[in-house]
Design an enzyme around this catalytic site. Structure first.
Site, PDB file in Angstrom:
ATOM      1  N   HIS A 104       0.872  -1.109  -0.022  1.00 11.89           N
ATOM      2  CA  HIS A 104      -0.115   0.067  -0.036  1.00 11.89           C
ATOM      3  C   HIS A 104       1.125   1.215  -0.084  1.00 11.89           C
ATOM      4  O   HIS A 104       0.533   2.223   0.684  1.00 11.89           O
ATOM      5  CB  HIS A 104      -0.872  -0.017   1.120  1.00 11.89           C
ATOM      6  CG  HIS A 104      -2.022  -1.115   1.063  1.00 11.89           C
ATOM      7  ND1 HIS A 104      -2.514  -1.462  -0.142  1.00 11.89           N
ATOM      8  CD2 HIS A 104      -2.698  -1.808   2.169  1.00 11.89           C
ATOM      9  CE1 HIS A 104      -3.455  -2.500   0.274  1.00 11.89           C
ATOM     10  NE2 HIS A 104      -3.549  -2.586   1.403  1.00 11.89           N
ATOM     11  N   HIS A 178      -9.542   2.350   0.474  1.00  9.55           N
ATOM     12  CA  HIS A 178      -9.688   1.030   1.262  1.00  9.55           C
ATOM     13  C   HIS A 178     -10.726   1.204   2.430  1.00  9.55           C
ATOM     14  O   HIS A 178     -10.368   0.705   3.557  1.00  9.55           O
ATOM     15  CB  HIS A 178      -8.240   0.988   2.037  1.00  9.55           C
ATOM     16  CG  HIS A 178      -7.724  -0.259   2.616  1.00  9.55           C
ATOM     17  ND1 HIS A 178      -8.594  -0.970   3.618  1.00  9.55           N
ATOM     18  CD2 HIS A 178      -6.722  -1.052   2.176  1.00  9.55           C
ATOM     19  CE1 HIS A 178      -7.627  -2.196   3.636  1.00  9.55           C
ATOM     20  NE2 HIS A 178      -6.806  -2.193   2.799  1.00  9.55           N
ATOM     21  N   GLN A 287      -9.457  -6.596  -5.058  1.00  7.29           N
ATOM     22  CA  GLN A 287      -9.140  -7.201  -3.905  1.00  7.29           C
ATOM     23  C   GLN A 287     -10.334  -7.349  -2.960  1.00  7.29           C
ATOM     24  O   GLN A 287     -10.956  -6.544  -2.603  1.00  7.29           O
ATOM     25  CB  GLN A 287      -8.065  -6.413  -3.204  1.00  7.29           C
ATOM     26  CG  GLN A 287      -7.265  -7.252  -2.256  1.00  7.29           C
ATOM     27  CD  GLN A 287      -6.394  -8.075  -2.639  1.00  7.29           C
ATOM     28  OE1 GLN A 287      -5.829  -8.227  -3.728  1.00  7.29           O
ATOM     29  NE2 GLN A 287      -5.768  -9.290  -1.416  1.00  7.29           N
ATOM     30  N   GLU A 315     -11.307  -3.553  -2.891  1.00  9.00           N
ATOM     31  CA  GLU A 315     -10.443  -2.663  -3.612  1.00  9.00           C
ATOM     32  C   GLU A 315     -10.191  -3.012  -5.255  1.00  9.00           C
ATOM     33  O   GLU A 315      -9.651  -3.764  -5.414  1.00  9.00           O
ATOM     34  CB  GLU A 315      -9.210  -2.778  -2.657  1.00  9.00           C
ATOM     35  CG  GLU A 315      -9.139  -2.608  -1.421  1.00  9.00           C
ATOM     36  CD  GLU A 315      -8.261  -3.434  -0.535  1.00  9.00           C
ATOM     37  OE1 GLU A 315      -7.108  -3.103  -0.608  1.00  9.00           O
ATOM     38  OE2 GLU A 315      -8.480  -4.154   0.339  1.00  9.00           O
TER      39      GLU A 315
HETATM   40  C1  BGC Z   1      -4.409  -6.434   1.941  1.00  9.48           C
HETATM   41  C2  BGC Z   1      -4.330  -7.112   3.284  1.00  9.48           C
HETATM   42  C3  BGC Z   1      -3.910  -6.294   4.320  1.00  9.48           C
HETATM   43  C4  BGC Z   1      -4.976  -5.134   4.423  1.00  9.48           C
HETATM   44  C5  BGC Z   1      -4.515  -3.726   5.293  1.00  9.48           C
HETATM   45  C6  BGC Z   1      -5.420  -5.077   2.075  1.00  9.48           C
HETATM   46  O1  BGC Z   1      -5.544  -4.644   1.016  1.00  9.48           O
HETATM   47  O2  BGC Z   1      -4.822  -7.150   0.886  1.00  9.48           O
HETATM   48  O3  BGC Z   1      -3.478  -8.104   3.240  1.00  9.48           O
HETATM   49  O4  BGC Z   1      -3.801  -6.601   5.594  1.00  9.48           O
HETATM   50  O5  BGC Z   1      -4.965  -4.459   3.046  1.00  9.48           O
HETATM   51  O6  BGC Z   1      -5.371  -3.638   6.304  1.00  9.48           O
END
Ligand code: BGC
Length: 354
Positions: A104, A178, A287, A315
């Site tokens: 990220h 997110h 995601q 996501e």
């Molecule tokens: C990821 C997770 C991660 C989370 C963070 C998601 O986009 O795929 O693995 O723990 O973001 O909070």
């Protein structure tokens, strides 16, 4: 649309909170710190509003450690394997903030930047326009990246996100948001009874560090087949290697797209309230993350704690680790070209089932 002060950063800069409300009463509050969606109030099947986004009441919550609640993710959403990638023979090194990998956008991603904000209003919509210029080399990424994110609340109860970026050197970009949703209302238990449909015949299986192996695996006969609506909880603890690696769902789905433009990605229904969320996107992937790492240690809004799997994220994105996976759709952005991406969240209702 109203604006108020949300607080101050440690360096004294003032952070704002913008509230957008449509003609029906659907409402969202968004801060220019991290472009974070702080609240999102939508109607259920009986016409009752509830806040369906996990998060904090105060800026202090967002300045502390938290798992990207509501935030803009950049420059690169999800993981880049071994925290490095190569463009034209030059290797760029990122911070390893998730085991051996980069997650990220690095240590201080777009979720921790103060964005410039302005507002626009149209006949049937209101828009918050956020912009941020990421300097060349920030978090290890090449190129000055001029970024704009437009959040639009429309009177048809659609929330639209438009992402735009331009660079002055070849770089990689993959922006997303997110938000953790709980359509029963934030803090109201886990999301296992929500039903989800995902418009994807394939997903990208991952290794133990959650980096895609490169395979696009058919969902047929796996716990990843959501082509018809299924309870999130139905197979979340299945005896399956991919489920074990994700500790539940934490996987990128390869969307079955129809042409260019916005294509249907997912539909989630919360049966007890009748709240429905549909996701449409221009992106090739999404995601699906079921909040497996939430553990009840965070207290969010209205004193609610967030236990494991009490929120889900959808996501929309290019696939994780694309800079190192030549067979995936490219995330390369070149000078003179524009990165553009759009996602819609349509808030609908159904008859509550109990
Ligand atoms: C990821 C997770 C991660 C989370 C963070 C998601 O986009 O795929 O693995 O723990 O973001 O909070």
């Amino acid at each position: 649309m109203t604006v108020q002060e949300f607080g101050k950063l440690p360096n004294g800069e003032t952070v704002q909170l913008f509230t957008l409300r449509n003609k029906n009463g659907v409402e969202t509050a968004i801060t220019n710190y991290g472009g974070i969606i702080v609240t999102l109030k939508t109607f259920d099947g009986k016409g009752l509003l509830a806040d369906v986004a996990l998060g904090f009441e105060t800026l202090a919550g967002y300045l502390g450690k938290h798992p990207y609640f509501g935030a803009i993710i950049g420059r690169y959403g999800n993981r880049i394997g071994k925290a490095r990638f190569t463009i034209d023979g030059v290797t760029y090194t990122l911070a390893k903030n998730d085991g051996e990998n980069s997650l990220h956008g690095g240590n201080e991603g777009f979720d921790r930047k103060l964005w410039k904000a302005r507002t626009e209003s149209g006949p049937d919509s209101q828009t918050l326009v956020l912009s941020y210029t990421s300097p060349d080399g920030e978090e290890g990424y090449p190129g000055t990246l001029e970024t704009e994110v437009r959040y639009t609340l429309r009177d048809d109860d659609t929330f639209r996100i438009d992402y735009l970026a331009k660079t002055d050197k070849k770089t990689v970009v993959n922006l997303t948001n997110h938000t953790y949703f709980n359509l029963a209302g934030q803090g109201n238990g886990d999301i296992l009874n929500h039903e989800i449909q995902i418009n994807a015949s394939r997903f990208t299986p991952v290794d133990e560090g959650l980096i895609p192996t490169g395979e696009l695996r058919p969902v047929d006969g796996t716990p990843f087949d959501f082509r018809k609506p299924v309870r999130i909880g139905a197979r979340i603890d299945a005896d399956d290697e991919q489920i074990r690696r994700g500790r539940g769902y934490d996987h990128n789905f390869v969307l079955d797209r129809e042409g260019e433009g916005l294509s249907f990605a997912a539909r989630v229904t919360e049966p007890s309230t009748g709240r429905v969320l549909e996701v449409w996107t221009t992106e090739p992937g999404m995601q699906f993350y079921t909040g497996n790492f939430l553990d009840g240690t965070i207290t969010g809004k209205a004193g609610k704690v967030y236990p494991r799997r009490s929120g889900f994220c959808l996501e929309t994105q290019h696939f994780p680790d694309s800079p190192n996976q030549p067979s995936f759709p490219s995330t390369l952005l070149e000078p003179g070209k524009e990165y553009r991406s759009t996602t819609l969240w349509k808030f609908l209702t159904a008859q509550p089932r109990k």
